[in-house]
Scaffold this active site. Structure first.
Site, short mmCIF file in Angstrom:
data_model
loop_
_atom_site.label_atom_id
_atom_site.label_comp_id
_atom_site.label_asym_id
_atom_site.label_seq_id
_atom_site.Cartn_x
_atom_site.Cartn_y
_atom_site.Cartn_z
N CYS A 79 0.81 -1.21 0.00
CA CYS A 79 0.00 0.00 0.00
C CYS A 79 0.85 1.27 0.00
O CYS A 79 1.91 1.32 0.60
CB CYS A 79 -0.92 0.01 1.20
SG CYS A 79 -0.04 0.05 2.77
N LYS A 80 0.33 2.27 -0.66
CA LYS A 80 1.04 3.55 -0.73
C LYS A 80 0.89 4.37 0.55
O LYS A 80 1.68 5.24 0.81
CB LYS A 80 0.53 4.38 -1.92
CG LYS A 80 0.81 3.75 -3.26
CD LYS A 80 2.28 3.75 -3.54
CE LYS A 80 2.54 3.21 -4.93
NZ LYS A 80 3.89 2.81 -5.13
#
Length: 152
Positions: free
Chosen positions: A84-85
């Site tokens: 995930c960013k």
């Protein structure tokens, strides 16, 4: 500067290893394979997950790209394995002061405590929030199926 920085971080991790992580060195300093063991007291316990780490040419001014090579059932890991960013160290909050060790530590914390409020897989996050026992069961099954040490 990039290769010197990466070599320094690799040397530091050899002398101060991160629990649950080991680094497989290859001939390319800009590409690492990480063996991450699932943290105890999580549905990932007993699993061995392979992660690819690719350092951009302008590292440390840009973050490394990290991808799970081993399938994992997690709300913050995309089905293609990308992490995930919103993990602060990989998002727009990246700073050259951060290290790959800090990023790996954050990934381990994410395995221990998924962030269901900002998922990359909303259906898994919903299950984590509203049916944790089924989430745990499925995550354990995936760990047995895809991250078993016997498969490595």
């Amino acid at each position: 500067m990039s290769e010197r920085r990466i070599a320094k971080e690799l040397n530091n991790l050899k002398h101060n290893p991160i629990p649950n992580c080991s680094i497989e060195e290859g001939s390319d300093l800009n590409h690492w394979t990480i063996k991450l063991t699932g943290p105890d007291n999580t549905p990932y316990a007993g699993g061995l997950f392979l992660l690819n780490v690719n350092f951009p040419k302008d590292y440390p001014f840009q973050p490394p790209r990290i991808q799970f090579e081993t399938k994992i059932y997690h709300p913050n890991v995309h089905p293609d394995g990308t992490v995930c960013k919103q993990l602060c160290s990989l998002s727009g909050k990246w700073s050259p002061a951060l290290t790959i060790g800090a990023v790996l530590g954050a990934i381990i914390i994410l395995l221990e405590e998924p962030n269901a409020d900002d998922p990359v897989v909303p259906s898994i996050a919903s299950e984590y929030r509203f049916d944790k026992s089924n989430y745990d069961h499925t995550a354990k099954q995936w760990t047995l199926q895809y991250a078993s040490c016997k498969r490595m």
